[in-house]
Design a protein around this motif. Structure first.
Motif, PDB file in Angstrom:
ATOM      1  N   LYS A 232       5.447  78.640  63.531  1.00 31.07           N
ATOM      2  CA  LYS A 232       5.482  77.352  64.230  1.00 31.07           C
ATOM      3  C   LYS A 232       4.583  77.315  65.451  1.00 31.07           C
ATOM      4  O   LYS A 232       4.421  76.262  66.069  1.00 31.07           O
ATOM      5  N   GLY A 233       4.035  78.464  65.808  1.00 37.49           N
ATOM      6  CA  GLY A 233       3.139  78.511  66.948  1.00 37.49           C
ATOM      7  C   GLY A 233       3.827  78.681  68.280  1.00 37.49           C
ATOM      8  O   GLY A 233       3.227  78.395  69.322  1.00 37.49           O
ATOM      9  N   LEU A 234       5.070  79.153  68.282  1.00 39.27           N
ATOM     10  CA  LEU A 234       5.766  79.370  69.544  1.00 39.27           C
ATOM     11  C   LEU A 234       5.121  80.514  70.319  1.00 39.27           C
ATOM     12  O   LEU A 234       4.558  81.438  69.738  1.00 39.27           O
ATOM     13  N   ALA A 235       5.217  80.433  71.629  1.00 39.03           N
ATOM     14  CA  ALA A 235       4.642  81.466  72.486  1.00 39.03           C
ATOM     15  C   ALA A 235       5.360  82.787  72.264  1.00 39.03           C
ATOM     16  O   ALA A 235       6.553  82.824  71.946  1.00 39.03           O
ATOM     17  N   ASP A 236       4.611  83.873  72.432  1.00 40.98           N
ATOM     18  CA  ASP A 236       5.192  85.194  72.228  1.00 40.98           C
ATOM     19  C   ASP A 236       6.402  85.414  73.130  1.00 40.98           C
ATOM     20  O   ASP A 236       7.387  86.049  72.727  1.00 40.98           O
ATOM     21  N   ARG A 237       6.329  84.911  74.366  1.00 37.30           N
ATOM     22  CA  ARG A 237       7.436  85.094  75.298  1.00 37.30           C
ATOM     23  C   ARG A 237       8.702  84.408  74.793  1.00 37.30           C
ATOM     24  O   ARG A 237       9.799  84.957  74.877  1.00 37.30           O
ATOM     25  N   ASP A 238       8.560  83.202  74.236  1.00 36.93           N
ATOM     26  CA  ASP A 238       9.722  82.484  73.704  1.00 36.93           C
ATOM     27  C   ASP A 238      10.299  83.194  72.483  1.00 36.93           C
ATOM     28  O   ASP A 238      11.529  83.276  72.321  1.00 36.93           O
ATOM     29  N   VAL A 239       9.430  83.701  71.624  1.00 37.68           N
ATOM     30  CA  VAL A 239       9.907  84.412  70.440  1.00 37.68           C
ATOM     31  C   VAL A 239      10.660  85.681  70.846  1.00 37.68           C
ATOM     32  O   VAL A 239      11.720  86.008  70.291  1.00 37.68           O
ATOM     33  N   ALA A 240      10.139  86.383  71.850  1.00 42.72           N
ATOM     34  CA  ALA A 240      10.767  87.632  72.280  1.00 42.72           C
ATOM     35  C   ALA A 240      12.105  87.399  72.959  1.00 42.72           C
ATOM     36  O   ALA A 240      13.093  88.087  72.665  1.00 42.72           O
ATOM     37  N   LEU A 241      12.160  86.423  73.871  1.00 42.19           N
ATOM     38  CA  LEU A 241      13.363  86.233  74.675  1.00 42.19           C
ATOM     39  C   LEU A 241      14.398  85.349  73.985  1.00 42.19           C
ATOM     40  O   LEU A 241      15.580  85.700  73.917  1.00 42.19           O
ATOM     41  N   ARG A 242      13.984  84.202  73.469  1.00 44.52           N
ATOM     42  CA  ARG A 242      14.941  83.226  72.952  1.00 44.52           C
ATOM     43  C   ARG A 242      15.411  83.548  71.543  1.00 44.52           C
ATOM     44  O   ARG A 242      16.468  83.070  71.126  1.00 44.52           O
ATOM     45  N   TYR A 243      14.651  84.347  70.806  1.00 48.77           N
ATOM     46  CA  TYR A 243      15.022  84.620  69.419  1.00 48.77           C
ATOM     47  C   TYR A 243      15.407  86.097  69.227  1.00 48.77           C
ATOM     48  O   TYR A 243      16.570  86.414  68.952  1.00 48.77           O
ATOM     49  N   ALA A 244      14.413  86.989  69.362  1.00 47.63           N
ATOM     50  CA  ALA A 244      14.673  88.402  69.057  1.00 47.63           C
ATOM     51  C   ALA A 244      15.648  89.039  70.048  1.00 47.63           C
ATOM     52  O   ALA A 244      16.661  89.623  69.653  1.00 47.63           O
ATOM     53  N   ALA A 245      15.350  88.919  71.346  1.00 46.12           N
ATOM     54  CA  ALA A 245      16.203  89.583  72.348  1.00 46.12           C
ATOM     55  C   ALA A 245      17.598  88.982  72.394  1.00 46.12           C
ATOM     56  O   ALA A 245      18.586  89.696  72.564  1.00 46.12           O
ATOM     57  N   ARG A 246      17.694  87.675  72.238  1.00 42.37           N
ATOM     58  CA  ARG A 246      18.999  87.019  72.309  1.00 42.37           C
ATOM     59  C   ARG A 246      19.926  87.502  71.202  1.00 42.37           C
ATOM     60  O   ARG A 246      21.111  87.756  71.425  1.00 42.37           O
ATOM     61  N   ASN A 247      19.407  87.623  69.995  1.00 40.63           N
ATOM     62  CA  ASN A 247      20.238  88.094  68.884  1.00 40.63           C
ATOM     63  C   ASN A 247      20.496  89.597  68.962  1.00 40.63           C
ATOM     64  O   ASN A 247      21.565  90.065  68.566  1.00 40.63           O
ATOM     65  N   ALA A 248      19.525  90.339  69.458  1.00 35.98           N
ATOM     66  CA  ALA A 248      19.720  91.781  69.586  1.00 35.98           C
ATOM     67  C   ALA A 248      20.725  92.115  70.675  1.00 35.98           C
ATOM     68  O   ALA A 248      21.306  93.209  70.675  1.00 35.98           O
ATOM     69  N   LEU A 249      20.957  91.188  71.579  1.00 40.67           N
ATOM     70  CA  LEU A 249      21.878  91.433  72.692  1.00 40.67           C
ATOM     71  C   LEU A 249      23.339  91.386  72.254  1.00 40.67           C
ATOM     72  O   LEU A 249      24.202  91.990  72.904  1.00 40.67           O
ATOM     73  N   LEU A 250      23.629  90.688  71.158  1.00 41.09           N
ATOM     74  CA  LEU A 250      25.019  90.503  70.746  1.00 41.09           C
ATOM     75  C   LEU A 250      25.779  91.819  70.530  1.00 41.09           C
ATOM     76  O   LEU A 250      26.897  91.972  71.023  1.00 41.09           O
ATOM     77  N   PRO A 251      25.217  92.803  69.804  1.00 44.41           N
ATOM     78  CA  PRO A 251      25.973  94.059  69.643  1.00 44.41           C
ATOM     79  C   PRO A 251      26.225  94.777  70.962  1.00 44.41           C
ATOM     80  O   PRO A 251      27.200  95.522  71.091  1.00 44.41           O
ATOM     81  N   SER A 252      25.352  94.570  71.945  1.00 46.07           N
ATOM     82  CA  SER A 252      25.526  95.242  73.238  1.00 46.07           C
ATOM     83  C   SER A 252      26.649  94.634  74.057  1.00 46.07           C
ATOM     84  O   SER A 252      27.143  95.272  74.998  1.00 46.07           O
ATOM     85  N   VAL A 253      27.048  93.400  73.730  1.00 44.62           N
ATOM     86  CA  VAL A 253      28.113  92.749  74.488  1.00 44.62           C
ATOM     87  C   VAL A 253      29.414  93.533  74.357  1.00 44.62           C
ATOM     88  O   VAL A 253      30.123  93.776  75.346  1.00 44.62           O
ATOM     89  N   THR A 254      29.728  93.931  73.124  1.00 42.65           N
ATOM     90  CA  THR A 254      30.960  94.705  72.911  1.00 42.65           C
ATOM     91  C   THR A 254      30.904  96.035  73.642  1.00 42.65           C
ATOM     92  O   THR A 254      31.866  96.444  74.307  1.00 42.65           O
ATOM     93  N   GLY A 255      29.769  96.724  73.528  1.00 50.04           N
ATOM     94  CA  GLY A 255      29.637  98.005  74.205  1.00 50.04           C
ATOM     95  C   GLY A 255      29.743  97.881  75.711  1.00 50.04           C
ATOM     96  O   GLY A 255      30.369  98.715  76.378  1.00 50.04           O
ATOM     97  N   PHE A 256      29.159  96.817  76.260  1.00 47.26           N
ATOM     98  CA  PHE A 256      29.221  96.620  77.703  1.00 47.26           C
ATOM     99  C   PHE A 256      30.639  96.288  78.143  1.00 47.26           C
ATOM    100  O   PHE A 256      31.105  96.753  79.191  1.00 47.26           O
ATOM    101  N   ALA A 257      31.333  95.483  77.352  1.00 46.74           N
ATOM    102  CA  ALA A 257      32.721  95.145  77.692  1.00 46.74           C
ATOM    103  C   ALA A 257      33.605  96.385  77.680  1.00 46.74           C
ATOM    104  O   ALA A 257      34.433  96.592  78.580  1.00 46.74           O
TER     105      ALA A 257
END
Length: 329
Positions: A232-257
């Motif tokens: 879609k032509g999204l900026a690399d920063r948006d793809v990294a933060l809003r898509y990849a990093a956001r979903n990768a963060l979910l498993p860490s939520v349990t570990g952090f809690a």
């Protein structure tokens, strides 16, 4: 709604099992705390006086009767918030002893847990986005190397280098000459005493977040929705933060809690090495002195903290990811 009720039911069942094990396990350890205290008072090589041991048991309020009767009394005391007297710090109650140590652990371990989580996921996400680069190699290899080192070894190395050799930081305790209170002198003194333990904890706890975040995000970067976002032509920063990093963060939520829930127990090795007046050192003393009331209460605090944190994480998962609520548990 069924998902949330199931989580609560699992929490209550696990809590009951944990409370029961918390009662049984310390009593499986050989030895008698009353005999330990009598030996301390009368001398290591002195002959034990049965009358003195019996009087010490009565003074400490040591439990008597069969295990079932002790268990019923234990549950009744928990329901009334009565955790008994500490054998080590007699005649102070367990609640008072823990009340003095808990703020030190919350300040040290709580701060380092939050910082290590932020630093770890940031480095892991950036390393995943720049995978196979020099930065990724340095972060991955460095984290793997540090992760192989025991926490107590890092603590001893910091203590020797910056405490004894260079003399930049204090080597033990939580404060020195200042008067405890909300004043600048005491806060500054406490901060200086906490720097070496905090660095030791940061080095050891950040590693898991770095590697976990990097590996999860690398897997997500190969997913179809990432390729679609790039198409879609999204900026690399948006793809990294809003898509990849956001979903990768979910498993860490349990570990952090869970990590936040477990901080009530402090860090036994690090706090003992630096003689830091927190919950970890308190637990080491309770184990060494067979202080059943103090040890049981400390273990109970840790278990309840972890279970509550896990329950909160499960609830957040159900809110953040609707797919979880539709998955049979």
């Amino acid at each position: 709604m069924k998902y949330f009720l199931r989580r609560i039911a699992f929490f209550l069942a696990t809590l009951w099992a944990a409370v029961t094990l918390n009662f049984i396990i310390p009593r499986l350890e050989p030895g008698d705390p009353a005999e330990v205290m009598v030996r301390k008072l009368s001398g290591k090589d002195a002959q034990l006086d049965p009358a003195a041991v019996k009087a010490m048991r009565a003074m400490l309020g040591a439990p008597d009767g069969n295990l079932l009767r002790q268990y019923v009394r234990y549950l009744d005391a928990l329901a009334h918030g009565d955790f008994g007297l500490s054998y080590t710090y007699y005649p102070y109650g367990v609640t008072e002893v823990i009340g003095h140590a808990l703020p030190w652990t919350l300040a040290l371990v709580g701060t380092t847990q939050v910082l290590s989580f932020i630093i770890g996921i940031t480095l892991g996400a950036f390393a995943a986005w720049r995978r196979n680069s020099r930065f990724d190699s340095v972060v991955t290899l460095g984290s793997t190397f540090l992760g192989a080192l025991p926490a107590f070894w890092i603590a001893l190395l910091l203590l020797f280098a910056f405490g004894y050799t260079l003399g930049w930081f204090p080597t033990s305790g939580g404060y020195e000459d200042s008067i405890p209170g909300w004043n600048g002198a005491f806060i500054g003194d406490a901060v200086i005493h906490s720097i070496l333990p905090a660095v030791a904890l940061l080095v050891t706890t950040s590693v898991a977040w770095v590697l976990g975040m990097r590996n999860t995000m690398v897997l997500n970067l190969g997913a179809d929705y990432i390729r679609l976002a790039k198409a879609k032509g999204l900026a690399d920063r948006d793809v990294a933060l809003r898509y990849a990093a956001r979903n990768a963060l979910l498993p860490s939520v349990t570990g952090f809690a869970i990590a936040l829930g477990g901080l009530l127990g402090g860090s036994v090795l690090v706090e003992s090495i630096f003689d830091y007046p927190g919950m970890g050192r308190l637990m080491a003393e309770a184990i060494g002195n067979k202080d059943y009331p103090l040890l049981q209460t400390l273990l109970l605090f840790i278990v309840v903290g972890v279970l509550l944190a896990n329950l909160i994480a499960d609830m957040l998962y159900g809110v953040l990811d609707p797919r979880v609520r539709r998955t049979p548990a």
